[in-house]
Design a protein around this motif. Structure first.
Motif, PDB file in Angstrom:
ATOM      1  N   UNK A 122     -39.442  26.407  20.922  1.00 18.36           N
ATOM      2  CA  UNK A 122     -38.447  26.940  20.189  1.00 18.36           C
ATOM      3  C   UNK A 122     -38.486  26.696  18.853  1.00 18.36           C
ATOM      4  N   UNK A 123     -39.175  25.574  18.365  1.00 26.60           N
ATOM      5  CA  UNK A 123     -39.651  25.673  16.959  1.00 26.60           C
ATOM      6  C   UNK A 123     -40.025  26.687  16.297  1.00 26.60           C
ATOM      7  N   UNK A 124     -40.783  27.718  16.757  1.00 23.33           N
ATOM      8  CA  UNK A 124     -41.346  28.726  16.409  1.00 23.33           C
ATOM      9  C   UNK A 124     -40.407  30.013  16.033  1.00 23.33           C
ATOM     10  N   UNK A 131     -29.727  35.588   3.196  1.00 21.58           N
ATOM     11  CA  UNK A 131     -31.644  34.815   3.337  1.00 21.58           C
ATOM     12  C   UNK A 131     -31.361  33.154   3.966  1.00 21.58           C
ATOM     13  N   UNK A 132     -31.456  32.117   2.314  1.00 26.04           N
ATOM     14  CA  UNK A 132     -31.841  31.790   2.670  1.00 26.04           C
ATOM     15  C   UNK A 132     -30.714  31.141   3.275  1.00 26.04           C
ATOM     16  N   UNK A 133     -28.795  31.024   4.010  1.00 26.79           N
ATOM     17  CA  UNK A 133     -28.487  30.531   5.401  1.00 26.79           C
ATOM     18  C   UNK A 133     -29.069  30.939   5.875  1.00 26.79           C
ATOM     19  N   UNK A 134     -29.531  32.157   6.371  1.00 23.34           N
ATOM     20  CA  UNK A 134     -30.505  32.864   8.264  1.00 23.34           C
ATOM     21  C   UNK A 134     -31.648  31.125   8.068  1.00 23.34           C
ATOM     22  N   UNK A 135     -32.445  30.638   6.646  1.00 23.56           N
ATOM     23  CA  UNK A 135     -33.581  30.108   6.924  1.00 23.56           C
ATOM     24  C   UNK A 135     -32.492  28.815   7.462  1.00 23.56           C
ATOM     25  N   UNK A 136     -32.029  28.788   6.585  1.00 28.35           N
ATOM     26  CA  UNK A 136     -31.538  26.743   7.103  1.00 28.35           C
ATOM     27  C   UNK A 136     -30.977  26.969   8.505  1.00 28.35           C
ATOM     28  N   UNK A 137     -30.218  27.984   9.061  1.00 28.81           N
ATOM     29  CA  UNK A 137     -30.210  28.384  10.756  1.00 28.81           C
ATOM     30  C   UNK A 137     -30.578  28.082  11.285  1.00 28.81           C
ATOM     31  N   UNK A 138     -31.999  28.983  11.235  1.00 33.71           N
ATOM     32  CA  UNK A 138     -33.434  29.226  11.555  1.00 33.71           C
ATOM     33  C   UNK A 138     -33.926  27.452  12.044  1.00 33.71           C
ATOM     34  N   UNK A 139     -34.658  27.288  11.200  1.00 30.42           N
ATOM     35  CA  UNK A 139     -34.558  26.105  10.811  1.00 30.42           C
ATOM     36  C   UNK A 139     -33.517  24.779  11.818  1.00 30.42           C
ATOM     37  N   UNK A 154     -33.457  31.578  24.331  1.00 29.62           N
ATOM     38  CA  UNK A 154     -32.203  31.691  24.451  1.00 29.62           C
ATOM     39  C   UNK A 154     -31.977  32.930  22.518  1.00 29.62           C
ATOM     40  N   UNK A 155     -32.667  32.497  21.844  1.00 28.89           N
ATOM     41  CA  UNK A 155     -32.391  32.725  20.634  1.00 28.89           C
ATOM     42  C   UNK A 155     -33.799  33.461  19.958  1.00 28.89           C
ATOM     43  N   UNK A 156     -34.684  34.267  20.523  1.00 22.89           N
ATOM     44  CA  UNK A 156     -36.072  35.046  20.480  1.00 22.89           C
ATOM     45  C   UNK A 156     -35.291  35.654  20.000  1.00 22.89           C
ATOM     46  N   UNK A 157     -34.379  36.607  19.595  1.00 22.48           N
ATOM     47  CA  UNK A 157     -34.407  37.459  18.781  1.00 22.48           C
ATOM     48  C   UNK A 157     -32.922  37.479  17.423  1.00 22.48           C
ATOM     49  N   UNK A 158     -33.378  36.123  17.181  1.00 25.00           N
ATOM     50  CA  UNK A 158     -31.614  35.452  15.539  1.00 25.00           C
ATOM     51  C   UNK A 158     -32.221  36.731  14.886  1.00 25.00           C
ATOM     52  N   UNK A 159     -33.492  36.081  14.585  1.00 25.95           N
ATOM     53  CA  UNK A 159     -34.440  37.346  13.578  1.00 25.95           C
ATOM     54  C   UNK A 159     -33.907  38.221  13.150  1.00 25.95           C
ATOM     55  N   UNK A 160     -34.488  39.152  14.364  1.00 24.63           N
ATOM     56  CA  UNK A 160     -33.593  40.464  14.388  1.00 24.63           C
ATOM     57  C   UNK A 160     -32.375  41.264  13.723  1.00 24.63           C
ATOM     58  N   UNK A 163     -38.785  29.284  12.978  1.00 25.44           N
ATOM     59  CA  UNK A 163     -39.138  29.134  11.583  1.00 25.44           C
ATOM     60  C   UNK A 163     -39.490  30.763  11.426  1.00 25.44           C
ATOM     61  N   UNK A 164     -39.025  31.538  12.442  1.00 24.90           N
ATOM     62  CA  UNK A 164     -39.768  32.685  12.721  1.00 24.90           C
ATOM     63  C   UNK A 164     -38.177  33.129  12.126  1.00 24.90           C
ATOM     64  N   UNK A 165     -37.501  33.144  12.377  1.00 23.74           N
ATOM     65  CA  UNK A 165     -36.237  33.422  11.880  1.00 23.74           C
ATOM     66  C   UNK A 165     -36.017  33.297  10.462  1.00 23.74           C
ATOM     67  N   UNK A 166     -35.964  32.235  10.182  1.00 25.30           N
ATOM     68  CA  UNK A 166     -36.151  31.212   8.887  1.00 25.30           C
ATOM     69  C   UNK A 166     -37.056  32.351   8.278  1.00 25.30           C
ATOM     70  N   UNK A 167     -38.542  32.656   8.502  1.00 23.45           N
ATOM     71  CA  UNK A 167     -38.813  33.155   7.784  1.00 23.45           C
ATOM     72  C   UNK A 167     -38.624  34.351   7.433  1.00 23.45           C
TER      73      UNK A 167
END
Length: 108
Positions: A68-70, A42-50, A1-7, A73-77
């Motif tokens: 889902x966890x990975x 960027x830190x906001x996306x980190x917390x959101x991704x985790x 569902x959130x697979x492309x959030x890091x993009x 974490x990908x979004x966070x990184x």
């Protein structure tokens, strides 16, 4: 569902960086708050991704929720990395603008 959030995180931060560069060029001086703002986003996306990664993580069956966890974490990184990288680019731009402004004021 959130697979492309890091993009989405990367595109958002890079778009803001380009916008901030445009504003700096338009005003002919560098705003020192822009790099910090990019790191904060960027830190906001980190917390959101985790948080998203941990939201559906099942501690009773860790292997089932690992994907889902990975992704979280990908979004966070990528959010953190892009925020820091964009901040560094803006700081170099700021140094160059300030250097040009100082050189112009010395010529006058």
């Amino acid at each position: 569902m959130f697979a492309f959030l890091h993009i989405i995180a990367v595109i958002t931060i890079l778009s803001l960086m380009v916008f901030f560069l445009y504003l700096d060029r338009k005003s002919q001086k560098a705003n020192q708050n822009y790099p910090s703002l990019l790191i904060t986003i960027g830190i906001g996306f980190t917390f959101f991704g985790v948080a998203l990664g941990l939201m559906d993580f099942n501690t009773d069956d860790p292997t089932a929720g690992l994907a889902v966890l990975v992704n979280g974490i990908k979004t966070a990184f990528w959010g953190s990395f892009t925020g820091v990288a964009a901040s560094i680019i803006l700081r170099f731009h700021s140094l160059m603008c300030l250097k040009e402004n100082v050189a112009e004021s010395r010529q006058d």
